[in-house]
Design a protein around this motif. Structure first.
Motif, PDB file in Angstrom:
ATOM      1  N   CYS A  78       7.959  36.987  -1.325  1.00  0.00           N
ATOM      2  CA  CYS A  78       7.014  37.033   0.117  1.00  0.00           C
ATOM      3  C   CYS A  78       7.632  38.484   0.680  1.00  0.00           C
ATOM      4  N   PHE A  79       8.953  38.799   0.791  1.00  0.00           N
ATOM      5  CA  PHE A  79       9.636  39.778   1.206  1.00  0.00           C
ATOM      6  C   PHE A  79       9.161  41.124   0.400  1.00  0.00           C
ATOM      7  N   GLY A  80       8.812  41.205  -0.790  1.00  0.00           N
ATOM      8  CA  GLY A  80       8.430  42.265  -1.608  1.00  0.00           C
ATOM      9  C   GLY A  80       6.975  42.499  -1.219  1.00  0.00           C
ATOM     10  N   ALA A  81       6.066  41.628  -0.875  1.00  0.00           N
ATOM     11  CA  ALA A  81       4.608  41.557  -0.702  1.00  0.00           C
ATOM     12  C   ALA A  81       4.693  42.018   0.795  1.00  0.00           C
ATOM     13  N   LEU A  82       5.402  41.868   1.489  1.00  0.00           N
ATOM     14  CA  LEU A  82       5.434  42.263   3.048  1.00  0.00           C
ATOM     15  C   LEU A  82       5.799  43.767   3.059  1.00  0.00           C
ATOM     16  N   LEU A  83       6.907  44.007   2.421  1.00  0.00           N
ATOM     17  CA  LEU A  83       7.275  45.343   2.503  1.00  0.00           C
ATOM     18  C   LEU A  83       6.050  46.280   1.685  1.00  0.00           C
ATOM     19  N   CYS A  84       5.586  46.049   0.522  1.00  0.00           N
ATOM     20  CA  CYS A  84       4.288  46.662   0.137  1.00  0.00           C
ATOM     21  C   CYS A  84       3.307  46.791   1.095  1.00  0.00           C
ATOM     22  N   TRP A  85       2.955  45.802   1.756  1.00  0.00           N
ATOM     23  CA  TRP A  85       1.886  45.839   2.770  1.00  0.00           C
ATOM     24  C   TRP A  85       2.311  46.708   3.937  1.00  0.00           C
ATOM     25  N   GLN A  86       3.478  46.750   4.297  1.00  0.00           N
ATOM     26  CA  GLN A  86       3.975  47.488   5.370  1.00  0.00           C
ATOM     27  C   GLN A  86       3.974  48.973   5.142  1.00  0.00           C
ATOM     28  N   LEU A 141       4.440  49.855  14.017  1.00  0.00           N
ATOM     29  CA  LEU A 141       3.810  48.916  13.613  1.00  0.00           C
ATOM     30  C   LEU A 141       4.499  47.739  13.442  1.00  0.00           C
ATOM     31  N   LEU A 142       5.858  47.776  13.065  1.00  0.00           N
ATOM     32  CA  LEU A 142       6.714  46.649  13.074  1.00  0.00           C
ATOM     33  C   LEU A 142       6.976  46.022  14.612  1.00  0.00           C
ATOM     34  N   ALA A 143       6.920  46.734  15.491  1.00  0.00           N
ATOM     35  CA  ALA A 143       7.218  46.308  16.600  1.00  0.00           C
ATOM     36  C   ALA A 143       5.723  45.420  17.203  1.00  0.00           C
TER      37      ALA A 143
END
Length: 200
Positions: A41-49, A85-87
């Protein structure tokens, strides 16, 4: 999972996959599987970010978003855009916070699905026009319309399946985006017109 874990346990579980592996093997195997899922999930979120920040960078370069999203560092990475975007995503997460993490996850997933499906529908509807501009035969376009229609119907079903709350939330998000786009476009047009007048 159904048939392996009792339905009542699945209903009350916040980690149904982990619970399934507990029933199939043991706690150790379940913990390993859950850890692997968290890493995934962390990998997917980073890629999406990173993907999302690039989309905003390209849009900012064409004038659809503030120029801050187009700024990059020495490694050509839009770091400022990533943090902005993170904020925004963090604020949206807080707005949808609930007592159950699973319910919060479902709300965010359904909202993301509906919001992302809308551009797909618009792209499908634009394909016949693009085909005409490319000089494709009208008979071929008419045959392709059946495929386009099926795609639109499927997208509408996906939107409907996400539920009323997701549809309302996505409608608000898309409406805000359209308003910002129209205002930004009008401002850019007026700016170009004034520049042309000053040159003349």
């Amino acid at each position: 999972m159904a048939g392996i874990v009792p339905n009542i346990d699945l209903l009350n579980s916040n980690a149904p996959f982990g619970l399934t592996f507990v029933y199939m093997f043991n706690d150790t195997i379940a913990n390993i599987v859950m850890a692997a899922m968290v890493i995934s999930c962390f990998g997917a979120l980073l890629c999406w970010q990173f993907t999302l920040s690039r989309v905003f960078k390209s849009a900012a370069e064409h004038g659809y978003f503030p120029k801050v999203f187009a700024r990059v560092n020495s490694n050509d990475a839009p770091v400022r855009g990533v943090f902005i975007l993170l904020a925004v995503e963090t604020l949206l997460t807080l707005f949808t916070a609930s007592d159950s993490l699973r319910e919060q996850f479902e709300v965010l997933v359904n909202l993301a699905v509906v919001t992302n499906v809308v551009p797909y529908v618009l792209c499908i509807l634009a394909v016949p026009t693009m085909m005409r501009m490319a000089g494709v035969a009208e008979s071929r376009i008419k045959r392709s319309n059946y495929v386009f229609g099926a795609g639109v119907i499927y997208c509408l079903y996906a939107i409907y399946a996400c539920g009323f709350d997701a549809m309302v939330g996505s409608a608000v998000a898309v409406s805000i985006g359209l308003v910002i786009y129209v205002l930004r476009k009008a401002w850019a047009t007026r700016k170009a017109h004034r520049l042309q007048q000053s040159i003349d």
